[in-house]
Design a protein around this motif. Sequence first.
Motif, PDB file in Angstrom:
ATOM      1  N   ILE A  50       0.492  -1.343  -0.155  1.00 30.93           N
ATOM      2  CA  ILE A  50       0.244   0.133   0.165  1.00 30.93           C
ATOM      3  C   ILE A  50       0.408   1.276   0.432  1.00 30.93           C
ATOM      4  CG2 ILE A  50      -1.417   1.568   1.179  1.00 30.93           C
ATOM      5  CD1 ILE A  50      -2.820  -1.466   2.129  1.00 30.93           C
ATOM      6  N   GLU A  51       1.995   1.133   1.017  1.00 25.85           N
ATOM      7  CA  GLU A  51       2.240   2.590   0.298  1.00 25.85           C
ATOM      8  C   GLU A  51       3.527   2.562  -0.217  1.00 25.85           C
ATOM      9  OE1 GLU A  51       4.672   1.315   4.420  1.00 25.85           O
ATOM     10  OE2 GLU A  51       3.868   2.387   5.473  1.00 25.85           O
ATOM     11  N   LEU A  52       3.592   2.042  -1.135  1.00 15.89           N
ATOM     12  CA  LEU A  52       4.571   1.705  -2.357  1.00 15.89           C
ATOM     13  C   LEU A  52       3.323   2.493  -3.250  1.00 15.89           C
ATOM     14  CD1 LEU A  52       6.757   1.461  -4.411  1.00 15.89           C
ATOM     15  CD2 LEU A  52       5.918  -0.785  -5.032  1.00 15.89           C
ATOM     16  N   ALA A  53       2.393   2.194  -3.261  1.00 15.40           N
ATOM     17  CA  ALA A  53       1.148   2.441  -4.393  1.00 15.40           C
ATOM     18  C   ALA A  53       0.925   3.396  -4.392  1.00 15.40           C
ATOM     19  CB  ALA A  53      -0.065   1.508  -4.383  1.00 15.40           C
ATOM     20  N   VAL A  54       1.125   4.262  -2.911  1.00 15.81           N
ATOM     21  CA  VAL A  54       0.813   5.686  -2.655  1.00 15.81           C
ATOM     22  C   VAL A  54       1.569   6.375  -3.586  1.00 15.81           C
ATOM     23  CG1 VAL A  54       0.648   7.082  -0.383  1.00 15.81           C
ATOM     24  CG2 VAL A  54      -0.629   5.483  -0.654  1.00 15.81           C
ATOM     25  N   LYS A  55       2.473   6.161  -2.806  1.00 15.16           N
ATOM     26  CA  LYS A  55       3.953   6.286  -3.602  1.00 15.16           C
ATOM     27  C   LYS A  55       3.897   6.919  -5.417  1.00 15.16           C
ATOM     28  CE  LYS A  55       8.008   5.614  -1.765  1.00 15.16           C
ATOM     29  NZ  LYS A  55       9.122   5.188  -1.640  1.00 15.16           N
ATOM     30  N   GLU A  56       4.059   5.891  -5.928  1.00 16.44           N
ATOM     31  CA  GLU A  56       3.465   5.595  -7.258  1.00 16.44           C
ATOM     32  C   GLU A  56       2.086   5.883  -7.765  1.00 16.44           C
ATOM     33  OE1 GLU A  56       5.383   3.862  -9.632  1.00 16.44           O
ATOM     34  OE2 GLU A  56       7.211   3.608  -7.759  1.00 16.44           O
ATOM     35  N   GLY A  57       1.216   6.347  -6.716  1.00 14.23           N
ATOM     36  CA  GLY A  57       0.124   7.266  -7.203  1.00 14.23           C
ATOM     37  C   GLY A  57      -0.718   6.889  -7.925  1.00 14.23           C
ATOM     38  N   LEU A  58      -0.705   5.465  -7.181  1.00 13.05           N
ATOM     39  CA  LEU A  58      -1.614   4.832  -7.406  1.00 13.05           C
ATOM     40  C   LEU A  58      -3.143   4.302  -6.596  1.00 13.05           C
ATOM     41  CD1 LEU A  58       0.233   1.523  -8.384  1.00 13.05           C
ATOM     42  CD2 LEU A  58      -1.266   3.103 -10.053  1.00 13.05           C
ATOM     43  N   ILE A  59      -3.646   4.910  -5.621  1.00 14.93           N
ATOM     44  CA  ILE A  59      -4.256   5.355  -5.031  1.00 14.93           C
ATOM     45  C   ILE A  59      -5.333   6.520  -5.022  1.00 14.93           C
ATOM     46  CG2 ILE A  59      -4.990   4.890  -2.614  1.00 14.93           C
ATOM     47  CD1 ILE A  59      -3.572   3.007  -3.677  1.00 14.93           C
TER      48      ILE A  59
ATOM     49  N   ALA B 242     -10.286   6.479  -0.103  1.00 21.37           N
ATOM     50  CA  ALA B 242     -10.634   5.478   0.739  1.00 21.37           C
ATOM     51  C   ALA B 242     -11.562   5.779   0.423  1.00 21.37           C
ATOM     52  CB  ALA B 242      -9.395   4.675   1.622  1.00 21.37           C
ATOM     53  N   CYS B 243     -13.297   4.847   0.979  1.00 18.25           N
ATOM     54  CA  CYS B 243     -14.230   5.635   0.691  1.00 18.25           C
ATOM     55  C   CYS B 243     -14.431   6.159   2.542  1.00 18.25           C
ATOM     56  CB  CYS B 243     -15.374   4.188   1.118  1.00 18.25           C
ATOM     57  SG  CYS B 243     -17.626   5.207   1.327  1.00 18.25           S
TER      58      CYS B 243
ATOM     59  N   ILE C 162      -5.931   5.605   7.469  1.00 20.45           N
ATOM     60  CA  ILE C 162      -5.842   5.822   6.450  1.00 20.45           C
ATOM     61  C   ILE C 162      -5.149   7.030   5.855  1.00 20.45           C
ATOM     62  CG2 ILE C 162      -7.354   6.556   4.555  1.00 20.45           C
ATOM     63  CD1 ILE C 162      -9.429   3.739   6.292  1.00 20.45           C
ATOM     64  N   GLU C 163      -5.392   8.108   6.591  1.00 14.26           N
ATOM     65  CA  GLU C 163      -5.034   9.591   6.834  1.00 14.26           C
ATOM     66  C   GLU C 163      -3.512   9.398   7.136  1.00 14.26           C
ATOM     67  OE1 GLU C 163      -9.227  11.886   7.193  1.00 14.26           O
ATOM     68  OE2 GLU C 163      -7.965  11.238   9.351  1.00 14.26           O
ATOM     69  N   LYS C 164      -3.395   8.155   7.849  1.00 11.08           N
ATOM     70  CA  LYS C 164      -1.986   8.227   8.429  1.00 11.08           C
ATOM     71  C   LYS C 164      -0.830   8.135   7.178  1.00 11.08           C
ATOM     72  CE  LYS C 164       1.275   6.790  12.277  1.00 11.08           C
ATOM     73  NZ  LYS C 164       1.324   6.168  13.067  1.00 11.08           N
ATOM     74  N   ILE C 165      -1.640   6.540   6.151  1.00 15.52           N
ATOM     75  CA  ILE C 165      -0.231   6.054   5.598  1.00 15.52           C
ATOM     76  C   ILE C 165      -0.175   7.541   4.587  1.00 15.52           C
ATOM     77  CG2 ILE C 165      -0.619   4.783   3.479  1.00 15.52           C
ATOM     78  CD1 ILE C 165      -1.642   2.740   5.943  1.00 15.52           C
ATOM     79  N   GLY C 166      -1.027   8.205   4.469  1.00 19.47           N
ATOM     80  CA  GLY C 166      -1.373   9.319   2.896  1.00 19.47           C
ATOM     81  C   GLY C 166      -2.820   9.118   2.589  1.00 19.47           C
ATOM     82  N   ILE C 167      -3.579   8.144   2.102  1.00 22.16           N
ATOM     83  CA  ILE C 167      -4.612   8.117   1.532  1.00 22.16           C
ATOM     84  C   ILE C 167      -5.714   8.857   1.746  1.00 22.16           C
ATOM     85  CG2 ILE C 167      -6.095   6.979   0.722  1.00 22.16           C
ATOM     86  CD1 ILE C 167      -4.263   3.920   1.631  1.00 22.16           C
ATOM     87  N   ARG C 168      -6.360   9.937   0.664  1.00 18.12           N
ATOM     88  CA  ARG C 168      -7.330  11.146   1.207  1.00 18.12           C
ATOM     89  C   ARG C 168      -8.260   9.456   1.104  1.00 18.12           C
ATOM     90  NH1 ARG C 168      -9.679  13.070  -4.544  1.00 18.12           N
ATOM     91  NH2 ARG C 168      -9.279  11.292  -5.547  1.00 18.12           N
ATOM     92  N   LEU C 169      -9.537  10.565   1.677  1.00 17.46           N
ATOM     93  CA  LEU C 169     -10.894   9.749   2.964  1.00 17.46           C
ATOM     94  C   LEU C 169     -11.702  10.646   1.498  1.00 17.46           C
ATOM     95  CD1 LEU C 169     -10.845  10.115   5.847  1.00 17.46           C
ATOM     96  CD2 LEU C 169     -10.864   8.103   4.295  1.00 17.46           C
ATOM     97  N   ILE C 170     -12.614   9.973   0.764  1.00 17.65           N
ATOM     98  CA  ILE C 170     -13.703  10.540  -0.127  1.00 17.65           C
ATOM     99  C   ILE C 170     -15.235  10.164  -0.237  1.00 17.65           C
ATOM    100  CG2 ILE C 170     -14.178   9.760  -2.706  1.00 17.65           C
ATOM    101  CD1 ILE C 170     -11.235  10.774  -2.776  1.00 17.65           C
TER     102      ILE C 170
END
Length: 123
Positions: free
Chosen positions: A65-74, A77-78, A93-101
């Motif tokens: 997941i961290e690699l996918a965030v870094k690659e801009g693939l995410i 998350a709902c 979710i927010e701590k890892i750097g994934i935005r909430l939709i």
Amino acid sequence: MRSFLTMKYLISVLTDPTESRSNMAKVAHVILYAMELKKNRHEVLVYFDGGGIKAVENENLRKYIELAVKEGLIYGACGYCASPSHIGGKEKIEKIGIRLIGNEDNHIGIAELVNEGYYPIIV
């Protein structure tokens, strides 16, 4: 030279990886396949929804997941599912750097991305 059509994919992860090793493998492969598609010049977004938001809690999946965030693939998350009154996990979710939709009062679907030409794949 071989010519191919560049595609746009939205992979929506609904599978709860905490339920079984098989489910964990499904979520890991979503990330691996997304990276492969991107490497081959396709547009790919991964969206965690429903039980899929629990992927951030799984230590075995964290590196993917961290690699996918870094690659801009995410894509995100709902926010509705991640809210405390539903499945929870918003802070992780927010701590890892994934935005909430969306949010606790508003569950956002995938229609907007489909309208932009993304082909949905539900896992």
